[in-house]
Design a protein around this motif. Structure first.
Motif, mmCIF file in Angstrom:
data_model
loop_
_atom_site.group_PDB
_atom_site.id
_atom_site.type_symbol
_atom_site.label_atom_id
_atom_site.label_comp_id
_atom_site.label_asym_id
_atom_site.label_seq_id
_atom_site.Cartn_x
_atom_site.Cartn_y
_atom_site.Cartn_z
ATOM 1 N N TYR A 9 -68.022 3.021 0.265
ATOM 2 C CA TYR A 9 -66.629 3.329 0.002
ATOM 3 C C TYR A 9 -65.997 2.040 -0.518
ATOM 4 O O TYR A 9 -66.452 0.937 -0.161
ATOM 5 N N PRO A 10 -64.968 2.122 -1.376
ATOM 6 C CA PRO A 10 -64.361 0.892 -1.910
ATOM 7 C C PRO A 10 -63.922 -0.093 -0.830
ATOM 8 O O PRO A 10 -63.512 0.296 0.259
ATOM 9 N N LYS A 11 -64.025 -1.360 -1.139
ATOM 10 C CA LYS A 11 -63.606 -2.478 -0.289
ATOM 11 C C LYS A 11 -64.370 -2.521 1.033
ATOM 12 O O LYS A 11 -63.817 -2.839 2.080
ATOM 13 N N SER A 12 -65.656 -2.236 0.931
ATOM 14 C CA SER A 12 -66.507 -2.268 2.127
ATOM 15 C C SER A 12 -67.550 -3.368 2.067
ATOM 16 O O SER A 12 -68.406 -3.450 2.954
ATOM 17 N N GLY A 13 -67.517 -4.201 1.027
ATOM 18 C CA GLY A 13 -68.455 -5.313 0.950
ATOM 19 C C GLY A 13 -69.517 -5.183 -0.121
ATOM 20 O O GLY A 13 -70.438 -5.998 -0.193
ATOM 21 N N ASN A 14 -69.394 -4.179 -0.987
ATOM 22 C CA ASN A 14 -70.398 -3.962 -2.024
ATOM 23 C C ASN A 14 -70.523 -5.161 -2.954
ATOM 24 O O ASN A 14 -71.631 -5.626 -3.256
ATOM 25 N N THR A 15 -69.391 -5.675 -3.408
ATOM 26 C CA THR A 15 -69.427 -6.815 -4.339
ATOM 27 C C THR A 15 -69.981 -8.065 -3.663
ATOM 28 O O THR A 15 -70.663 -8.878 -4.296
ATOM 29 N N TRP A 16 -69.703 -8.220 -2.372
ATOM 30 C CA TRP A 16 -70.266 -9.355 -1.640
ATOM 31 C C TRP A 16 -71.789 -9.262 -1.591
ATOM 32 O O TRP A 16 -72.495 -10.261 -1.810
ATOM 33 N N VAL A 17 -72.320 -8.065 -1.321
ATOM 34 C CA VAL A 17 -73.773 -7.881 -1.310
ATOM 35 C C VAL A 17 -74.346 -8.193 -2.681
ATOM 36 O O VAL A 17 -75.402 -8.832 -2.798
ATOM 37 N N ARG A 18 -73.652 -7.775 -3.724
ATOM 38 C CA ARG A 18 -74.111 -8.090 -5.080
ATOM 39 C C ARG A 18 -74.122 -9.608 -5.312
ATOM 40 O O ARG A 18 -75.037 -10.139 -5.948
ATOM 41 N N ASP A 182 -71.678 -6.885 10.479
ATOM 42 C CA ASP A 182 -72.916 -7.587 10.793
ATOM 43 C C ASP A 182 -73.214 -8.654 9.743
ATOM 44 O O ASP A 182 -73.765 -9.715 10.062
ATOM 45 N N LEU A 183 -72.841 -8.371 8.496
ATOM 46 C CA LEU A 183 -72.993 -9.380 7.447
ATOM 47 C C LEU A 183 -72.131 -10.600 7.733
ATOM 48 O O LEU A 183 -72.538 -11.731 7.486
ATOM 49 N N ILE A 184 -70.941 -10.355 8.275
ATOM 50 C CA ILE A 184 -70.054 -11.462 8.614
ATOM 51 C C ILE A 184 -70.596 -12.243 9.805
ATOM 52 O O ILE A 184 -70.638 -13.473 9.797
ATOM 53 N N ALA A 185 -71.028 -11.520 10.842
ATOM 54 C CA ALA A 185 -71.463 -12.160 12.084
ATOM 55 C C ALA A 185 -72.739 -12.971 11.902
ATOM 56 O O ALA A 185 -72.881 -14.061 12.476
ATOM 57 N N ASP A 186 -73.684 -12.462 11.127
ATOM 58 C CA ASP A 186 -74.945 -13.168 10.899
ATOM 59 C C ASP A 186 -75.406 -12.842 9.488
ATOM 60 O O ASP A 186 -76.228 -11.953 9.277
ATOM 61 N N THR A 187 -74.846 -13.564 8.536
ATOM 62 C CA THR A 187 -75.085 -13.247 7.132
ATOM 63 C C THR A 187 -76.553 -13.348 6.769
ATOM 64 O O THR A 187 -77.110 -12.444 6.117
ATOM 65 N N PHE A 216 -67.274 -16.663 1.399
ATOM 66 C CA PHE A 216 -65.981 -16.306 0.821
ATOM 67 C C PHE A 216 -65.196 -17.515 0.323
ATOM 68 O O PHE A 216 -64.433 -17.403 -0.646
ATOM 69 N N ASP A 217 -65.363 -18.660 0.952
ATOM 70 C CA ASP A 217 -64.690 -19.854 0.454
ATOM 71 C C ASP A 217 -65.174 -20.184 -0.954
ATOM 72 O O ASP A 217 -64.379 -20.486 -1.853
ATOM 73 N N SER A 237 -55.813 -11.397 -6.190
ATOM 74 C CA SER A 237 -57.168 -11.920 -6.123
ATOM 75 C C SER A 237 -58.097 -10.797 -5.688
ATOM 76 O O SER A 237 -57.657 -9.784 -5.153
ATOM 77 N N PHE A 238 -59.383 -10.984 -5.921
ATOM 78 C CA PHE A 238 -60.368 -9.994 -5.478
ATOM 79 C C PHE A 238 -60.964 -10.417 -4.145
ATOM 80 O O PHE A 238 -61.031 -9.639 -3.205
ATOM 81 N N PHE A 239 -61.414 -11.647 -4.076
ATOM 82 C CA PHE A 239 -62.028 -12.166 -2.851
ATOM 83 C C PHE A 239 -60.933 -12.751 -1.969
ATOM 84 O O PHE A 239 -60.274 -13.712 -2.345
ATOM 85 N N ARG A 240 -60.749 -12.172 -0.787
ATOM 86 C CA ARG A 240 -59.629 -12.567 0.053
ATOM 87 C C ARG A 240 -60.096 -13.286 1.314
ATOM 88 O O ARG A 240 -60.395 -14.465 1.303
ATOM 89 N N GLU A 241 -60.199 -12.550 2.424
ATOM 90 C CA GLU A 241 -60.453 -13.189 3.713
ATOM 91 C C GLU A 241 -61.901 -13.074 4.181
ATOM 92 O O GLU A 241 -62.428 -13.981 4.807
ATOM 93 N N GLY A 242 -62.539 -11.944 3.911
ATOM 94 C CA GLY A 242 -63.899 -11.765 4.371
ATOM 95 C C GLY A 242 -64.014 -11.804 5.880
ATOM 96 O O GLY A 242 -64.915 -12.434 6.431
ATOM 97 N N GLN A 243 -63.093 -11.133 6.561
ATOM 98 C CA GLN A 243 -63.068 -11.143 8.015
ATOM 99 C C GLN A 243 -63.098 -9.724 8.566
ATOM 100 O O GLN A 243 -62.838 -8.759 7.845
ATOM 101 N N ALA A 244 -63.404 -9.629 9.841
ATOM 102 C CA ALA A 244 -63.377 -8.346 10.539
ATOM 103 C C ALA A 244 -62.200 -8.335 11.508
ATOM 104 O O ALA A 244 -61.816 -9.375 12.044
ATOM 105 N N GLY A 245 -61.607 -7.172 11.705
ATOM 106 C CA GLY A 245 -60.534 -7.033 12.678
ATOM 107 C C GLY A 245 -59.140 -7.217 12.126
ATOM 108 O O GLY A 245 -58.160 -7.187 12.882
ATOM 109 N N THR A 246 -59.006 -7.381 10.802
ATOM 110 C CA THR A 246 -57.685 -7.628 10.230
ATOM 111 C C THR A 246 -56.797 -6.392 10.264
ATOM 112 O O THR A 246 -55.570 -6.507 10.272
#
Length: 273
Positions: A9-18, A182-187, A216-217, A237-246
């Protein structure tokens, strides 16, 4: 038949995986350009469809296109060489034809990236330039879709719950489910699962380098230096915080309640409290 579908689904981390995969396969030590990410959504390209299928999509009805797209996906798989990643936000869905939008012959695997819907709301809202209430309504609308254009097909999403269910419960393509959290916690460890599942050679040092070059930095810094072509004009911007729980921090109690009410069962299933 070497396509690996990168679905979400959009904004779920697809571009980060790419970005992680691109940097993993990148031969240099420096980060790869954010405008050279692998996994482009070529299955949405009308011109490639017309060339491959030998028919002008502009002359077809929406129903005819929907019925032809599974065949197009199969043709893409036949023409692919090596491991080919393709990003999609399409629901797994069944168009008005005898089979799914992504039939078995359209690829040999899929990676489905899932994210807490509470966190999708502010991220998707930022991306679309819309308020949370509009995004919450969009995520519960069975007719929701991402619009196409003269050169690209639109993508049917449906509700967030239906999108997740469609991809995670289908038995057509072997699928790896990856939680964004899980990608955030242990990439590195989570990305290693993606690499192994995809059929790529596993190299821990390269995975660590990819995680560093696609954090993300670094992605934000790269976006400041070069305009990311996939960013919507309405977004800062496209790449923002890359966090969980926001989501729980940024949404009101009433908004949180509406999201949970509509998606409670799946949120529980994937440990989103």
């Amino acid at each position: 038949m070497s396509i690996v579908w990168l679905a979400s689904y959009p904004k779920s981390g697809n571009t980060w995986v790419r970005a992680l995969l691109t940097n993993y396969l990148h031969t240099e030590q420096s980060p790869a350009s954010i405008n050279a990410l692998l996994g482009n959504s070529i299955h949405l390209d009308r011109y490639l469809f017309d060339e491959t299928m030998g028919i002008a999509s502009a002359e077809m009805t929406d129903g005819e296109i929907a019925s032809a797209r599974p065949i197009f996906h199969e043709e893409l798989a036949k023409q692919s060489s090596g491991i080919t990643f393709i990003k999609t936000h399409d629901a797994f869905g069944y168009p008005p034809s005898d089979g799914p939008l992504f039939p078995a012959a359209s690829g040999y695997k899929a990676i489905y990236i899932i994210r807490n819907p509470l966190d999708i709301v502010p991220s998707f809202g930022h991306h679309q330039g819309q308020e949370p209430d509009a995004i919450i309504a969009f995520m519960t609308d069975t007719a929701s879709k991402l619009p196409g254009g003269s050169g690209q097909f639109g993508e049917h999403l449906g509700t967030w719950a239906d999108h997740v269910t469609g991809w995670t419960e289908q038995d057509v393509l072997e699928t790896l489910i990856v939680r964004y959290e899980d990608l955030i916690a242990d990439t590195v460890a989570t990305f290693e699962r993606i690499v192994r599942f995809s059929g790529l050679e596993v190299d821990i040092a390269r995975a660590q380098r990819a995680a560093h070059n696609a954090d993300f930095d670094t992605l934000r810094q790269n976006e400041q230096r070069e305009t990311f072509r996939e960013k919507r004009p309405s977004a800062q911007s496209f790449f923002r915080e890359g966090q969980a729980g926001t989501g729980r921090q940024k949404l009101t109690e009433a908004q949180i309640g509406r999201v949970v009410e509509k998606h409670r069962d799946l949120m529980f299933r994937f440990s989103y409290d």
